[in-house]
Scaffold this active site. Structure first.
Site, PDB file in Angstrom:
ATOM      1  N   GLY A 177      -8.980  11.290  -2.335  1.00 30.37           N
ATOM      2  CA  GLY A 177      -8.961   9.839  -2.179  1.00 30.37           C
ATOM      3  C   GLY A 177      -9.850   9.331  -1.065  1.00 30.37           C
ATOM      4  O   GLY A 177     -10.169  10.036  -0.104  1.00 30.37           O
ATOM      5  N   GLN A 211     -13.210  16.736  -7.929  1.00 29.37           N
ATOM      6  CA  GLN A 211     -12.787  15.769  -8.937  1.00 29.37           C
ATOM      7  C   GLN A 211     -14.001  14.981  -9.411  1.00 29.37           C
ATOM      8  O   GLN A 211     -14.844  14.574  -8.610  1.00 29.37           O
ATOM      9  CB  GLN A 211     -11.732  14.814  -8.376  1.00 29.37           C
ATOM     10  CG  GLN A 211     -11.187  13.856  -9.435  1.00 29.37           C
ATOM     11  CD  GLN A 211      -9.992  13.048  -8.957  1.00 29.37           C
ATOM     12  OE1 GLN A 211      -9.522  13.232  -7.835  1.00 29.37           O
ATOM     13  NE2 GLN A 211      -9.494  12.162  -9.807  1.00 29.37           N
ATOM     14  N   ARG A 262     -12.435  22.945  34.546  1.00 30.15           N
ATOM     15  CA  ARG A 262     -13.332  22.871  33.397  1.00 30.15           C
ATOM     16  C   ARG A 262     -13.454  24.248  32.731  1.00 30.15           C
ATOM     17  O   ARG A 262     -12.969  25.251  33.267  1.00 30.15           O
ATOM     18  CB  ARG A 262     -14.678  22.324  33.855  1.00 30.15           C
ATOM     19  CG  ARG A 262     -14.611  20.876  34.322  1.00 30.15           C
ATOM     20  CD  ARG A 262     -15.853  20.435  35.062  1.00 30.15           C
ATOM     21  NE  ARG A 262     -17.047  20.533  34.243  1.00 30.15           N
ATOM     22  CZ  ARG A 262     -18.281  20.362  34.718  1.00 30.15           C
ATOM     23  NH1 ARG A 262     -18.465  20.093  36.009  1.00 30.15           N
ATOM     24  NH2 ARG A 262     -19.325  20.470  33.918  1.00 30.15           N
ATOM     25  N   ASN A 281       9.566   8.454  -6.182  1.00 27.68           N
ATOM     26  CA  ASN A 281       8.754   9.649  -6.390  1.00 27.68           C
ATOM     27  C   ASN A 281       7.962   9.947  -5.122  1.00 27.68           C
ATOM     28  O   ASN A 281       7.253   9.085  -4.605  1.00 27.68           O
ATOM     29  CB  ASN A 281       7.797   9.409  -7.565  1.00 27.68           C
ATOM     30  CG  ASN A 281       6.789  10.528  -7.732  1.00 27.68           C
ATOM     31  OD1 ASN A 281       7.075  11.672  -7.400  1.00 27.68           O
ATOM     32  ND2 ASN A 281       5.630  10.190  -8.268  1.00 27.68           N
ATOM     33  N   ARG A 323      -7.732   2.044   3.430  1.00 28.51           N
ATOM     34  CA  ARG A 323      -6.893   1.314   4.391  1.00 28.51           C
ATOM     35  C   ARG A 323      -6.971   1.880   5.803  1.00 28.51           C
ATOM     36  O   ARG A 323      -6.546   1.234   6.756  1.00 28.51           O
ATOM     37  CB  ARG A 323      -5.441   1.303   3.907  1.00 28.51           C
ATOM     38  CG  ARG A 323      -5.183   0.264   2.816  1.00 28.51           C
ATOM     39  CD  ARG A 323      -3.745   0.301   2.351  1.00 28.51           C
ATOM     40  NE  ARG A 323      -3.517   1.386   1.401  1.00 28.51           N
ATOM     41  CZ  ARG A 323      -2.320   1.695   0.890  1.00 28.51           C
ATOM     42  NH1 ARG A 323      -1.244   1.012   1.280  1.00 28.51           N
ATOM     43  NH2 ARG A 323      -2.192   2.687   0.032  1.00 28.51           N
TER      44      ARG A 323
END
Length: 494
Positions: free
Chosen positions: A15, A83, A344, A181, A19
């Site tokens: 995806g 995909q 460091r 779901n 958003r």
């Protein structure tokens, strides 16, 4: 059935995540020291999946590079699936299934790359419940007071799962259902392969819904089960920055609780942030405002904080670190660090050594019992056992082009406000006088002095700054004191 494991886990990570409003792919946003997708991959690996597939599309190369690097680092076998243009979770799973062995049988678990709190134990429990029920499909569900826009679980008159309806396709009565779901499933591999081929995109979104596989499987005579999960946060996905922060906070709460139950004192979990890969020994105390990040490891009976940030550091047993920051540093057993120290990369502090207030170190080894107590920069240095570095010392390691190294010998002493210009060596048992600028070797047992001889100029203040309070104070101090009056002996006569 205690050893039941999924034959494959397919993780959906294709995806776009609009958003999030980010150039970084949603599944690569981190919480708890790992990207969202990293948590999903670890859950699959922890459940003992024989095969793990990650389905990708958005920013394909960037996500693929992460998957390959993360899987290699964790020793996990993971396959990528791309995909295509066809939309929907059903098509995503179809693409994932296509890269698995054609003859795969058993249980295929489908989960998502943006559900970071889903645990390996839950995947294992889902697999076990699915196998025990001899189900064609098992869906993980939760009951929410406010089901929002989640897909709804529609049950028949007998309470069995009949189908899942997406919110946009649901009627008002279906939207009133509170069982939702989660998007996490266990499938019989043969059923999944057969019913994916029968999916259509005849719905409001024009997508191939994975949820339709349940209805098709049921119509073919298969059992569709629900695995109800009461731990709702495990099913929560991340869609925006608010949800990212919310789940990050919950993951941190769980991480702190895990350490506390293992014998670590965390005084204020609300202000303590601990990444999931951090290890902490028993009876260590973590004080408020501390961040333990990356692969940091803390030994037993140490004290960390307040206000400490350690990233990929190793801290020995009984050490104390307060108000300090460290990155890729090693702190030995019984050593002390802080306050206001900056360690460091490449800093190694030996057992019972000390890095004190306002000290910065880099590529520096401070051996057992050696001390750098305050106001010092130590870069590219080896400070041997028992040596003591005075306040304000600077190890000048950079000549403008190259870095150079300094060695301070065992039980040597460097006086305050000195500069050691590398490359230089202070031998064992040597001293450096305060205020020196050392550019050459100081031999064993020698005192190195490198400063101008002091000269005092009489009357300088009166000449340079006349008519000032300083000049008046100097003049008064220079005058000899008045003699005390001699008592008059006649006063004692009768």
């Amino acid at each position: 059935m205690n050893d039941v494991r999924p034959d494959a886990v397919i993780i959906l990570a294709a995806g776009e995540g609009t958003r999030m409003k980010s150039t970084l792919p949603k599944v690569l946003h981190p919480i708890g020291g790992a990207p969202l997708l990293g948590h999903a991959m670890r859950a699959a690996s922890g459940a003992g999946a024989a095969e793990t597939v990650v389905v990708i599309r958005h920013q394909r190369d960037r996500v693929a590079a992460f998957v390959e690097e993360f899987a290699s680092r964790d020793g996990q076998s993971c396959t990528l699936a791309d995909q295509d243009e066809v939309k929907g979770t059903g098509r995503a799973v179809e693409c994932g299934l296509a890269v698995l062995p054609a003859d795969i049988t058993g249980t295929v678990v489908v989960t998502m790359g943006d559900v970071p709190l889903l645990s390996a134990e839950t995947i294992s429990d889902l697999t076990r419940a699915h196998v025990e029920a001899a189900a064609a499909v098992t869906v993980v569900t939760s009951v929410l007071a406010d089901a929002k826009a989640y897909g709804r679980i529609v049950r028949d008159a007998d309470g069995a799962v009949e189908r899942i309806v997406e919110f946009k396709d649901a009627t008002q009565d279906e939207r009133a259902i509170t069982e939702i779901n989660s998007g996490i499933y266990a499938f019989d591999a043969a059923v999944l392969r057969r019913e994916l081929a029968n999916l259509t995109s005849d719905n409001a979104q024009g997508e191939k819904y994975l949820t339709d596989v349940l209805q098709l499987a049921r119509a073919a005579g298969g059992t569709v089960s629900a695995h109800v999960l009461t731990d709702l946060d495990q099913t929560e996905g991340v869609n925006d920055r608010v949800q990212l922060a919310t789940l990050g906070k919950e993951l941190n709460r769980r991480t702190c609780e895990r350490h506390m139950r293992a014998g670590v004192t965390i005084v204020d979990p609300a202000t303590t942030w601990i990444d999931v890969d951090v290890s902490i020994g028993q009876d260590t105390r973590v004080l408020p405002g501390s961040q333990l990040l990356g692969a940091t490891s803390i030994g037993a009976e140490a004290t960390i904080g307040p206000d400490v940030t350690l990233t990929d550091c190793e801290v020995g047993a009984g050490a104390e670190v307060k108000r300090a920051e460290g990155n890729l540093a090693v702190i030995g057993a019984g050593a002390t660090v802080g306050p206001y120290s900056y360690l460091r990369p490449g800093t190694v502090l030996g057992a019972k050594g000390k890095i004190g207030g306002f000290v910065e170190t880099k590529n520096t080894t401070i051996r057992a019992g050696a001390k750098v107590p305050h106001l010092t920069y130590a870069g590219d240095v080896e400070i041997k056992e028992g040596a003591n570095i005075g306040a304000g010392t600077i190890f000048a390691n950079y000549d403008g082009v190259n870095k150079h190294r300094t060695v301070v010998g065992r039980h040597s002493f460097v006086g305050s406000n000195s500069v050691l210009v590398a490359p230089v060596e202070i031998a064992d048992g040597a001293y450096v006088a305060a205020g020196s600028a050392i550019t050459d070797t100081v031999g064993a047992g020698q005192l190195g002095v490198a400063r101008g001889r002091q000269r005092n100029i009489d009357g300088w203040v009166a000449k340079q700054w006349p008519d000032t309070p300083t000049a008046a104070a100097a003049q008064a101090a220079a005058q000899p004191p008045s003699p005390e009056p001699t008592p008059d002996s006649s006063e004692d006569l009768p």
